[in-house]
Structure formats: C-alpha cells, structure tokens
Design an enzyme around this catalytic site. Structure first.
Site, mmCIF file in Angstrom:
data_model
loop_
_atom_site.group_PDB
_atom_site.id
_atom_site.type_symbol
_atom_site.label_atom_id
_atom_site.label_comp_id
_atom_site.label_asym_id
_atom_site.label_seq_id
_atom_site.Cartn_x
_atom_site.Cartn_y
_atom_site.Cartn_z
ATOM 1 N N ASP A 300 0.870 -1.174 0.000
ATOM 2 C CA ASP A 300 0.000 0.000 0.000
ATOM 3 C C ASP A 300 0.912 1.231 0.000
ATOM 4 O O ASP A 300 2.130 1.127 0.187
ATOM 5 C CB ASP A 300 -0.978 -0.002 1.179
HETATM 6 C C1 BGC Z 1 -4.916 3.343 -0.006
HETATM 7 C C2 BGC Z 1 -5.060 2.358 -1.139
HETATM 8 C C3 BGC Z 1 -4.899 3.072 -2.451
HETATM 9 C C4 BGC Z 1 -3.537 3.715 -2.476
HETATM 10 C C5 BGC Z 1 -3.205 4.407 -3.779
HETATM 11 C C6 BGC Z 1 -3.638 4.154 -0.133
HETATM 12 O O1 BGC Z 1 -3.593 5.198 0.778
HETATM 13 O O2 BGC Z 1 -4.945 2.656 1.217
HETATM 14 O O3 BGC Z 1 -6.300 1.707 -1.047
HETATM 15 O O4 BGC Z 1 -5.083 2.194 -3.514
HETATM 16 O O5 BGC Z 1 -3.466 4.665 -1.432
HETATM 17 O O6 BGC Z 1 -3.890 5.560 -3.930
#
Ligand code: BGC
Length: 768
Positions: A300
C-alpha cells in the site's frame, strides 16, 4: 550524451523485440514472426536474461505521477530523482497519471529512452468509476445484483482504459463490521459470503480476460485485516483471532485468487504484531503458497517505510529487506526498494532469487496486458474523447444507482409520490449538491458533475416543487476534508425551510453525510446526522410530519429518532454522477426499489461493531430478560435499527411453505430447501430471497446466523414463485478447530426470508 543513450536504448530494444518473439509491429518491425510455442514463462525468461540486477529491482518500483509530464523536465528534488530513475529503467509502474497524453509521454520515456524499453503499467484508484462516477461500492453491494455489479466494473474499466490506464486498485474486499471506519464505503459490507460473491463479480468486470484493451487489471485489497482497525479508527492496530481471520476475513481474498485476480495489495495494519507489508505468513505462506497466487503484490502507499513508525524496522533499508523477503513484490511510493535492494542483495540480506521471482511476476502481468506487443495499446485520444461520459456509460451508472437504493421505511404508503397536484417541499443542502454524491474517491471526476436531487425532481413537471436549503452540511472549501468544516452552528436557513415545509403536501428532506465524510482517513466517532441536520429535521417535523427522508451517506448511520418518527426513509448513499435521476425515479415509483442493506444499521454508536452473524455468547438475550447478568447494555437495546439484508419495496412479499427435501444428509449428499414467495402488493417488484444457516454446536463456536445463498426474483402482483436452495457439505464447511475447512456432523437450522431477522426456519442434520 542523451542522443547516445537513446541510440543504445534503441539498439537493445531491437534485441529485446528480436528475442521476445511475441512483439507485433507497432513498436518496431521484428524480423521474427509471432510464435505460438512461446509460453508466457519463456517470454518472461527471455527478458529476464537481458536484465541487470538494477533493472530487475527497477521493475519492483512504483512512483506516483510526479511532474508536469508534458512540460519542462524537473531539475531538482524528488521529482528530478524520479525522472532520472524513470530514464534509467528503474521504474516498473506509475500511479495517478491522468489522460492519454500524459500516459503516452511517460510510456515513451520507458520504451524509447531506457536500455531495455520495458513498458510501464499505469495504475489508478478507479474505485467506483473514473470520471463518470457510479455508486460507492457499499451502495452497489446493496443491490445484491451480481450481474449489475459486474457490469458497473466493466463500465469503469472501459472509461479508465480509454484514458491510458490499465490497472485499478480495486476492489477493496475487506469485510467491515465497524461503521465508524470511513472505508466501509469502499467495500461490500459485513458479510463474507456476499462479499466474496461481489469480489468475484467486480474482478470479472474489471479484468474480463484482459485480451481487450477495454479491460484492466484488478487488485484485491487490502491483505489482510485492515477493516478490523480497533475502534474503527483508520490505520489503527488490528488484533483478530485465527478463526475470524480464516472464516471471515480470508474467504473473499481466496475467492479473488480463484477468480484469477492479477494483483493484490497488502495493508497498512499489523497482524499478530507484524505489519502486513512485512508479513511472510500472509504473503508467502498463505497467498503465494497455499493459494498459489501467481500475480504480484503491491505494497500500500508508502507502507514499506511505515514499518519504521510501526516499530518493526529501524530504517528504510531494513524495511525494504523485510518487505521483499516477506513477499511484497512492488513498492508503492516508498522508494525503499529502488534505493536499497541492490545493496541488500550484495550484502547477502536478500536473495537474488527472490528479486527474480518478484520481477518475473510483474513482467508476466505486463505480457498478459499485451504491453510488450504494444505499449500504447491503451493510448488512443479518439477513443478517450468518445468514451468519457458517453451516453452508454451514463445509462450504465444510472442503472446501477437505481438498483443500489434501499427503502427503509414507508408508512401509509407515502411513497411513491403522486405525479401531479402535489406541493412538494425539498429541503437540505445535499439536495442541491452536485459534488457530494460523487463521494471521496473521485480523483478524476470534476466537481459539480453529479445530477442533484433537485435537478432529478425538476424533471417531473406535474407537481409544484419548492426548495430551501435549511442548513449547510459542510462549510469552507469542500475539495479536501481538511479544508471542510461541518456546520455545527449556522441555522439561519431554518426559517425559510420551515415556511416552505408548512405550505407543502409532502416534504422531501435530503440529509446525511457530506461526500468527504467517508472514505480513507475519515473515521467518525459519531455516526448520527452530522451538524445541525438532526435539529433541522425535528424542526420541520413540528410543522409538517409528512416527510420523506432521503439519506446520503457512506456508512450506516445511527438515526433512531428518524426511524421512529419519520414515515418514509430512503437510503440513497452516495450514488455518483446520476444520483439525482436515480433518486427521483425511485421517489416517483418509476423504479421500484429492491436494495437490501449489506451492513447493519445500529441504534446507537455504542453498539458498534454490530453485525448480524455474531456469536451467541454464554449469556444470550433470551435467558434471563429481567436480570442484569446477560449480555446487554443497561441503556440501549441489543438489536439493530435496521438489520443486515433489510430493504422494502413498493410491492409486498409474503413467505410461506418452507420445505426440506429431507431432514438429514450425509457426505456427498444434499438437501433441497424450498419456499414460496408471493407478491401480495399492487405493483411488480424484485425481492432478494436470503438463505441462512446456524451450526448449533461446533468445535469452534459458530455465529447465530450465516448467509449461505440468495436469489433475486421478480414477481408481478399476485404472482407466487417457489425458490429452491441446495444445502450440501460445502455450505456448512468452516475453518474448524482442526485448522482446516471441513463440515462437522451435527444439528443445524436453516432460515429463509427477506432479511436476516425476519425468517422462516427448519432443522436439519449432517451425518458424517
Ligand atoms: C490506499 C489504497 C490506495 C492507495 C493508492 C492508499 O492510501 O490505502 O487503497 O489504492 O493509497 O492511492
């Protein structure tokens, strides 16, 4: 210098196209024609052979879009480093790049300026639509309509792929039981069975078979346990039992692997004290080992470096070592891999074979996307122009929006509204809001592009419609939550709203959460109507109680006063671009609502987490109702305001004749359970018939009810249909005390009904 590098790159790219034996003429003419004998593995290997360790590590690096791509190149700071890395072939994927022009410009650098010319994958959070926004995923889940949900993902993929993207970070398939958590809006709610079915539908919709450039990679996220953040506070510590992990959290992820999802995202939280990003039990043992997942895992955002504040790694270098060894293949925006993995291999802390494995997984997906055949296969400006917001896409999101609406209450058949001769007062700032219905995951959607409820109702000309705002929900610049303040004081609009209401036959109040009050980082400690809206509702009720309350929200709300006093309540979530049209069509009866809640609505925030498939406990409610010593609150009921699976229709459904083909079954056998459902109402309607079971005694205590099947049927007035479900060994299996999925012999109950509370029931036995 640049000229020479370019030439070198071009030369090596010729080599690669020559060796890959699978490259079409779009990049350059290859002297060798496509050979079907080449398997994906041999194609991947042929690229791997050409790569240095640095270049392999580069494939594991993902950067956020970082400069005005078609403007001057960055000269300093992070942007300059990213740009340099890109030109050196040290980037495998980019995220948040918008539009064909920018995607093409970046792809061109990767393909033409790097030594090997390996194309990039372009990822984006297409959570519920790209520019044309469909309902939030929790709302879509309320449709219980798997075909419609699949179609909605297909539409989102079509629009996203037309702007050059080929990867969405969706679906989020975290089972979530805590309405305080802001991201409940992004999932399918609290139930594992429904959540698994929806996960598969969305993956199939996004990915198709990937042959068409209208499909994109899906990403099953967040692996695992993220929704179980303590106290519903985003990013908080997670502490779950093995049984909850196996029986509740894992199944949608396993279903995603079985459905062929190409990518996974790990999660920010820890599990058993080990951050998911550095958790080899999750990523190597379960996902890539037991489940044989052959795609790749992306971290993530920044989660590799977040192992430092977690207290699990001392610095970015150690975080990179832990994450890679634990099976995180791609680093989203930490820079930890690109900065440290080469040194870590040289120091013997990370085996090169693990880098190879991660790089191969990523290259394989690039081949599957067809990017080696044509790196620009998603880059077509004409298609982009024709696709964005096309009539077919608008019609698709409207259809999904209608299907997502849940009718919670309809006393005295206040709804549907009469089409003429009525004075209608429309009250609430959200009724005239063209941005809030788009929700918080609307990175590419423009503000003010949703159809408001006011506009939707204006399309019905037979009645006299007056609008009064009453009160703002949010004040300040409402682009970002941190710039948004909930209106706690300003009631200056009450007077006008009261005057409008006094004079009306029916009052429609659109109240609820601002679009930025749910989503990532938006947990709430109070899940009532925000700001002064409750007061507004009560003030209007004093002058005209003939109220239809339309809720806009990204999570279950605790609205006990409204549930008791307001005659009609419509749950309309955040329905996206076509929101107002969908709501108007339901209010006027041109669409008969058929949604059912995918999450329990509590009476009170103190009950949360509240979910239907809870355990009985040793002191369940019915034992000693007059005593203190049973599981309850002394100041609130145990029961929900609206249970899981609940939703009304303008039709009326009656259930009768629950029958079992037999009361026992053994291994390899099955029982058929049937029920008759009659529409005793005046209009045709759709009903979701739900099957639940209870395993009375287990080697691990079992929930009081578990959804095991559902079927949507459509009935004309007076029509009766028989619905038949089958129960076999698979239906009753769970992860037992033997640490495996199996069915245990014993007594069971089966329940069928239109929601998780009001059911008919019977008993059966499984003999092993
Ligand atoms: C979120 C993800 C997301 C990623 C990219 C993160 O903060 O938890 O779900 O896909 O950012 O934007």
């Amino acid at each position: 210098m640049r000229q020479i590098r370019y030439k070198l790159a071009f030369a090596s790219f010729s080599i690669i196209t020559f060796l890959l034996v699978g490259c079409s003429s779009k990049i350059m003419k290859s002297p060798i024609s496509y050979s079907k004998e080449n398997t994906l593995e041999t194609k991947v290997d042929s690229v791997m052979k050409l790569m240095t360790l640095e270049e392999k590590v580069g494939q594991l690096n993902q950067y956020n879009g970082f400069w005005e791509i078609t403007g001057p190149t960055p000269k300093e700071g992070q942007a300059a480093k990213k740009y340099e890395d890109l030109k050196k072939g040290l980037v495998g994927s980019m995220l948040n790049v918008k539009g064909v022009k920018d995607v093409r410009a970046l792809q061109k650098i990767a393909v033409e300026q790097t030594r090997l010319g390996i194309p990039l994958i372009f990822g984006f959070d297409v959570i519920h639509g790209y520019k044309t926004i469909s309902p939030i995923p929790l709302a879509e889940a309320a449709s219980w309509d798997l075909e419609a949900i699949k179609k909605s993902a297909e539409i989102a993929a079509e629009e996203a792929s037309s702007v050059g993207l080929n990867w969405t970070f969706a679906p989020m398939i975290d089972i979530s039981r805590d309405a305080r958590w802001g991201r409940v809006m992004e999932g399918a709610g609290e139930d594992t069975y429904l959540g698994s079915k929806i996960a598969v539908a969305r993956i199939q919709g996004f990915q198709g078979d990937l042959k068409s450039n209208k499909n994109i990679l899906a990403c099953a996220k967040h692996f695992a346990g993220y929704a179980f953040a303590e106290a519903g506070r985003d990013y908080n510590t997670v502490d779950v039992s093995e049984s909850t992990l196996q029986n509740t959290i894992f199944p949608p992820f396993k279903a995603a692997v079985d459905a062929g999802v190409k990518t996974f995202m790990n999660s920010f939280n820890e599990l058993n004290g080990i951050p998911a990003t550095g958790n080899s039990y999750l990523q190597r043992q379960v996902l890539k080992g037991d489940w044989k997942f052959d795609g790749f895992v992306v971290s993530d955002w920044g989660s590799i470096n977040e192992m430092i504040p977690h207290g699990y790694a001392k610095d970015s270098k150690q975080a990179a070592e832990i994450a890679l060894n634990a099976g995180s293949d791609m680093d989203m925006e930490s820079s930890a891999y690109v900065d440290h993995l080469v040194a870590l291999v040289k120091e013997g802390k990370v085996k090169e074979s693990l880098i190879d494995d991660a790089a191969k997984r990523i290259l394989k997906v690039k081949f599957e996307l067809g990017l080696f055949d044509d790196p620009y296969r998603y880059c077509d400006e004409t298609r982009e122009k024709e696709t964005i917001g096309s009539p077919a896409i608008q019609e698709g999101v409207l259809d999904m929006a209608r299907k997502s609406i849940v009718l919670l209450k309809n006393e005295n058949e206040l709804l549907p509204l009469k089409k003429s001769g009525q004075k209608i007062a429309l009250i609430g700032a959200l009724a005239n809001d063209k941005t809030s219905p788009l929700g918080s995951w609307r990175i590419a959607a423009d503000d003010n592009t949703a159809v408001s409820v006011l506009e939707g109702l204006q399309a019905y000309k037979g009645n006299q419609l007056s609008f009064a705002k009453g009160a703002d929900v949010a004040v300040g610049r409402t682009q970002f939550i941190w710039e948004t303040k909930i209106n706690m004081t300003d009631k200056t609009g009450f007077e006008e709203a009261i005057a409008v209401a006094k004079n009306a036959d029916v009052v429609i109040m659109v109240l609820g959460e601002h679009g930025l009050q749910s989503g990532e980082g938006r947990s709430r400690a109070d899940i009532g109507l925000p700001g002064v809206q409750q007061e507004l509702l009560e003030e209007i009720y004093k002058v005209n109680s003939n109220i239809v309350l339309v809720l806009n929200n990204g999570r279950p709300l605790a609205i006990p006063w409204a549930a008791k006093n307001i005659p009609a309540i419509v749950e309309a979530w955040q329905l996206g671009t076509q929101s107002g049209n969908a709501i108007a069509q339901v209010l006027y009866g041109d669409y008969n609502p058929s949604g059912k809640l995918p999450m329990t609505f509590p009476r009170n925030i103190g009950q949360v987490p509240l979910y239907y498939n809870a355990k009985s406990t040793g002191r369940p409610i019915m034992n000693e109702p007059d005593s203190v010593f049973w599981t309850h609150y002394i100041d609130e009921k145990n029961t929900p305001l609206y249970p899981f699976g609940f939703g009304l229709s303008y039709a009326k459904f009656e259930y009768s004749d629950l029958k079992l083909s037999s009361n026992t079954f053994a291994k390899d056998g099955k029982i058929e359970v049937s029920i008759n459902v009659k529409n005793s109402g005046k209009v045709a309607g759709k009903e979701v018939v739900q099957l639940y079971i209870r395993d009375l005694i287990g080697s691990i205590t079992r929930p009081v009810k578990e959804l095991k099947g559902f079927e949507m049927i459509e009935l004309k007035p007076n029509e009766t249909k028989k619905v038949v479900f089958s129960i076999d060994e698979k239906t009753i299996q769970y992860f037992t005390a033997n640490s495996r999925w199996e069915a245990e012999a014993g007594d069971f109950k089966v329940f069928i009904g239109g929601n998780s509370e009001k059911t008919m029931e019977a008993d059966f036995q499984f003999i092993n």
